[in-house]
Design an enzyme around this catalytic site. Structure first.
Site, PDB file in Angstrom:
ATOM      1  N   CYS A 130       0.829  -1.212   0.000  1.00  0.00           N
ATOM      2  CA  CYS A 130       0.000   0.000   0.000  1.00  0.00           C
ATOM      3  C   CYS A 130       0.859   1.257   0.000  1.00  0.00           C
ATOM      4  O   CYS A 130       0.337   2.366  -0.126  1.00  0.00           O
ATOM      5  CB  CYS A 130      -0.944  -0.004   1.195  1.00  0.00           C
ATOM      6  SG  CYS A 130      -1.973  -1.481   1.259  1.00  0.00           S
ATOM      7  N   SER A 140     -10.984   1.614   5.807  1.00  0.00           N
ATOM      8  CA  SER A 140     -11.083   2.334   4.539  1.00  0.00           C
ATOM      9  C   SER A 140     -11.600   1.390   3.458  1.00  0.00           C
ATOM     10  O   SER A 140     -11.314   0.195   3.481  1.00  0.00           O
ATOM     11  CB  SER A 140      -9.709   2.862   4.151  1.00  0.00           C
ATOM     12  OG  SER A 140      -8.766   1.807   4.099  1.00  0.00           O
ATOM     13  N   ILE A 154     -11.731  -0.174  -0.351  1.00  0.00           N
ATOM     14  CA  ILE A 154     -10.895  -0.281  -1.537  1.00  0.00           C
ATOM     15  C   ILE A 154     -11.590   0.472  -2.682  1.00  0.00           C
ATOM     16  O   ILE A 154     -12.625   1.100  -2.478  1.00  0.00           O
ATOM     17  CB  ILE A 154     -10.656  -1.754  -1.939  1.00  0.00           C
ATOM     18  CG1 ILE A 154     -11.982  -2.427  -2.329  1.00  0.00           C
ATOM     19  CG2 ILE A 154      -9.956  -2.500  -0.830  1.00  0.00           C
ATOM     20  CD1 ILE A 154     -11.810  -3.637  -3.213  1.00  0.00           C
ATOM     21  N   LYS A 172     -10.013   6.638   4.451  1.00  0.00           N
ATOM     22  CA  LYS A 172     -11.325   6.246   4.970  1.00  0.00           C
ATOM     23  C   LYS A 172     -12.481   6.617   4.046  1.00  0.00           C
ATOM     24  O   LYS A 172     -13.424   5.832   3.873  1.00  0.00           O
ATOM     25  CB  LYS A 172     -11.535   6.909   6.348  1.00  0.00           C
ATOM     26  CG  LYS A 172     -12.905   6.674   6.958  1.00  0.00           C
ATOM     27  CD  LYS A 172     -13.107   5.221   7.323  1.00  0.00           C
ATOM     28  CE  LYS A 172     -14.571   4.852   7.494  1.00  0.00           C
ATOM     29  NZ  LYS A 172     -15.209   4.557   6.203  1.00  0.00           N
ATOM     30  N   HIS A 198      -9.277   3.901  -0.874  1.00  0.00           N
ATOM     31  CA  HIS A 198      -7.935   3.340  -0.770  1.00  0.00           C
ATOM     32  C   HIS A 198      -7.666   2.341  -1.910  1.00  0.00           C
ATOM     33  O   HIS A 198      -7.667   1.126  -1.712  1.00  0.00           O
ATOM     34  CB  HIS A 198      -7.795   2.668   0.605  1.00  0.00           C
ATOM     35  CG  HIS A 198      -6.431   2.138   0.917  1.00  0.00           C
ATOM     36  ND1 HIS A 198      -5.278   2.654   0.374  1.00  0.00           N
ATOM     37  CD2 HIS A 198      -6.025   1.118   1.737  1.00  0.00           C
ATOM     38  CE1 HIS A 198      -4.233   1.976   0.838  1.00  0.00           C
ATOM     39  NE2 HIS A 198      -4.660   1.041   1.654  1.00  0.00           N
TER      40      HIS A 198
END
Lengths: 381, 381
Positions: B82, B206, B208, B325, B329
């Site tokens: 990430c 969060s 995706i 969030k 993400h």
């Protein structure tokens, strides 16, 4: 850019390493490079790897490897399919050349034999265009077969004309303790070997494997001249991934561009290159690389093999440690192996396959069927 | 290193983009950044991406994206789970700082919603230690849950104390047209949301998504001062991937080290930071990041949320465009989104969530549960 030198090399034997994890293999090459450089650590690690996410369920591979080697240092993975190793060196080079880091480990690792062959074939195919090539069911070797068939048709070569490339690779690997395939092959073996994807047979193709190689690089001015190996040229170029988008199927445009840029940086030309570790994933790629880099006219690459120019004592020695064909092709590590081997040549450490008085060497690493091509030129001075 | 400036930004809305391929999404962000920079091309592309090999059957992604954007330029993918986006920026930065390239595109892209949720969960888990964590069946969210549970036990916080982080993120995303979740949430929503991995519930986590962001960077001396956004600090640090190997489960050592290095380079400290885009994959990570970077004492991160310090008009505004969030993400793209958003703040383009007179901003991108942490500090001057 400030000049950069290579002061350490390390590699593991390419093999089926079922008893070792990917981190272990990478660590062994890194520790060997540290030992060779006489250093305990480095300020950063750039790690070339293609398929750890798919094959080993492991992303975030670089800090994992660094940690396993006992080094909690900044670490990042660089991916350019089978060109990942060369791309990692180029990224590490810029980190040192920029003045940001004073010492960098560059490594390449791949552990491929834990999965069954059809899974590995699928993983290798991710180097091609997923939406426009894979979707049609073509494998990576199938794409190279399309190129080779067209090349043979266009220039009139027969399949046996490519044999010297494979024979030379195997003859050289016999003297490389890190090579996967340490046996000679003959023209008869080549002609009789099993067909994989017409016209590519088993002995046109390089074997996969588990392996890692590593380099230790520093600013050149910190090393005594006379014995140092400088990175005199470094260039990367890209082309379309999909073959149908290429303006010319039979010319590696990205190889031409990156070689020209590297020649210019190093102030040399093809005639100055004493040894050339090229990306012979398939024999057709050897021919195309030799042509794109200025060692043969278009369509005449196989002539160099037939005339004996590519052996360690020939005009342009290639695959001097076995190449992808016989040293083996752990895909993301290959680009680093190539540079390690050029360093061995420039240091005069190659014994039976030593190129006499080698002073300038080139390594060229290819990702996909010519999509990413990274060329490095090294000089001993 | 020569100083480097950001002169172009681009981003796509984070969403489920079923009608677009990964190359299309990346291209849109790149073209937006080119347009914003007033440039037609660049000398190189550094692309952050974590899981295209697993999710999209596509490695060799960088040249593919470059080609689709009409740019046959040197292109390489950088992977740090990430943290891939931040790592790509750092690699691109060194390419410009070294003098090797005069203009660089940095992009991050991820397309995650083409697969079903359990496949995506498995792909995300490759950011953890495959041999020692995944093998035990723990998911990536499960690892964060272990940290959060211990943190709550150690410092006596209750779950609702983390709510302000999520509430602030959603309140800010309402004004960001590129955000995935553009709705407010309340404390009641937070407390009632579904449990995912105790104590992490849905609103701690969060989402995706599919998305891409891009930056255009050049040597700072080629840009008129007064209006330019400089990269004043850039640093990467690593820690063990596996949680059981950490000396301290509740302190992000790599965040501390990379923030300290970036502060030193930029000649600033926590008090000088006007806006901080941090890596709030889970609310616990917000608390740990704030503590490791010097904005709160150890164990006191949640206090900043409860006291209202983190809103755009607070002492240390975070997630001003929604954060992971609520902006979303798309893992390998997140680090680039963060930097794009800091640039927006420094340019004064954030409307309702504009931080008054923002001049110095920080972005921190995390790969794995704190294994790779990359910090960038930007200055308008």
């Amino acid at each position: 850019m400030r000049p950069v030198a290579i002061i350490g090399i390390g590699q593991t034997k390419i093999d089926e390493q079922w008893e070792k994890s990917i981190r272990q293999i990478a660590m062994e090459a890194i520790l060997a490079a540290l030992k060779d450089a006489g250093r305990a650590s480095a300020e950063g690690l750039f790690l070339g790897n293609m398929m750890s996410g798919i094959i080993n369920s492991q992303n975030n591979l670089a800090p994992l490897v660094a940690d396993w080697a006992g080094l909690t240092i900044p670490a990042v993975k660089v991916e350019a399919a089978c060109g990942s190793g060369g791309a990692a060196l180029r990224s590490g080079l810029m980190a040192v050349a920029s003045g940001e880091l004073e010492s960098v480990l560059v490594a390449g690792v791949e552990k491929m034999t834990d999965r069954n062959p059809h899974e590995v074939t699928a993983a290798l195919a991710t180097a091609a265009d997923a939406d426009y090539e894979l979707e049609m069911g073509v494998s990576f070797i199938g794409l190279s077969a399309l190129i080779m068939r067209r090349y043979m048709h266009e220039y009139g070569w027969k399949h046996a004309d490519f044999a010297p490339f494979a024979i030379n690779a195997h003859a050289n690997a016999l003297h490389n303790p890190f090579a996967r395939l340490q046996h000679k092959i003959t023209l008869e073996d080549f002609e009789k070997s099993a067909m994989i994807a017409t016209p590519i047979n088993l002995l046109d193709a390089s074997p996969i494997g588990d392996g890692a190689a590593a380099l230790y690089i520093v600013p050149a001015d910190s090393v005594q001249s006379g014995t140092r190996v400088l990175i005199a040229g470094s260039a990367s170029s890209t082309d379309t991934i999909a073959l149908h988008d290429r303006s010319d199927l039979l010319f590696l445009t990205a190889a031409f561009k990156s070689a020209q840029a590297a020649y210019k940086q190093a102030g040399v030309g093809p005639k100055d290159i004493d040894v050339f570790e090229l990306h012979d994933a398939f024999t057709i790629m050897t021919a195309l690389s030799l042509e794109a880099c200025g060692f043969a006219e278009r369509g005449q690459g196989p002539r160099l093999g037939l005339d004996g120019d590519i052996t360690p004592t020939g005009h342009i020695p290639v695959m001097t440690r076995g190449g992808l064909k016989a040293r083996g092709h752990p895909v993301g590590a290959t680009g680093v192996y190539q540079v390690v081997e050029v360093v061995q040549q420039l240091r005069g450490e190659c014994g039976e396959t030593q190129v006499p008085e080698a002073r300038i060497g080139m390594a060229q690493n290819i990702g996909g069927s010519g999509a990413t091509i990274i060329t490095h030129i090294l000089k001993r001075e």
